[in-house]
Design an enzyme around this catalytic site. Sequence first.
Site, mmCIF file in Angstrom:
data_model
loop_
_atom_site.group_PDB
_atom_site.id
_atom_site.type_symbol
_atom_site.label_atom_id
_atom_site.label_comp_id
_atom_site.label_asym_id
_atom_site.label_seq_id
_atom_site.Cartn_x
_atom_site.Cartn_y
_atom_site.Cartn_z
ATOM 1 N N TYR A 48 0.837 -1.205 0.000
ATOM 2 C CA TYR A 48 0.000 0.000 0.000
ATOM 3 C C TYR A 48 0.872 1.255 0.000
ATOM 4 O O TYR A 48 0.685 2.157 -0.812
ATOM 5 C CB TYR A 48 -0.929 -0.011 1.212
ATOM 6 C CG TYR A 48 -1.781 1.221 1.338
ATOM 7 C CD1 TYR A 48 -2.955 1.334 0.594
ATOM 8 C CD2 TYR A 48 -1.431 2.265 2.183
ATOM 9 C CE1 TYR A 48 -3.752 2.470 0.697
ATOM 10 C CE2 TYR A 48 -2.219 3.395 2.292
ATOM 11 C CZ TYR A 48 -3.377 3.495 1.545
ATOM 12 O OH TYR A 48 -4.155 4.616 1.649
ATOM 13 N N LYS A 52 1.352 4.172 -2.945
ATOM 14 C CA LYS A 52 1.081 5.585 -2.694
ATOM 15 C C LYS A 52 2.329 6.432 -2.930
ATOM 16 O O LYS A 52 2.245 7.557 -3.434
ATOM 17 C CB LYS A 52 0.528 5.796 -1.286
ATOM 18 C CG LYS A 52 -0.838 5.158 -1.082
ATOM 19 C CD LYS A 52 -1.874 5.702 -2.066
ATOM 20 C CE LYS A 52 -3.263 5.199 -1.769
ATOM 21 N NZ LYS A 52 -4.277 5.818 -2.621
#
Length: 174
Positions: A48, A52
Amino acid sequence: MTLPVFSHAGTMRMIQAVIPHMMERKEGTIVNVGSITALAPGPWAGAYSASKAALHALSDTLRVELRNFGINVMIVAPGGTKSNIGSNSADKYDQINDWKYYKKYEKSLRARTDISQGAGCVTAEDLAKRVVKLVLKKNPPAWFAYGQFTAILTILYYAPLWFRDYFYRLVMKM
């Protein structure tokens, strides 16, 4: 452990589709939603956070490239925000293939999920209203961090790695 795959291909396609129109108008604002975890990725959020961080890098590049065309690029870096992604993450633990290796970290894994959904976290609606207000300004900011943990993760970004590692071991009880 099965890692989630996060792709920003949709983001790229959308940007490629709108840029020509913004160039013709000589104005526009692209808003990409990253995460404060891109600054100081912690345990159990590698895929994740990496995803990002890539979006942050893309946004930084586009901001410089598109400035002369009158196009602004803004990265939103939310902290703890109550959302479906966080509430649905807890269900994924039952799908871990090699759970025997991670069983001793179950409490830490669940805490990682729960922390972004707990008391003090902002609602997605609150975040959205603040972002819209900023986007509608004549000169929107290039960076907007808002929500729980944005200050501590920004500090950890600038801290030495040994301190960041120590902090996460302490907080996540690893």
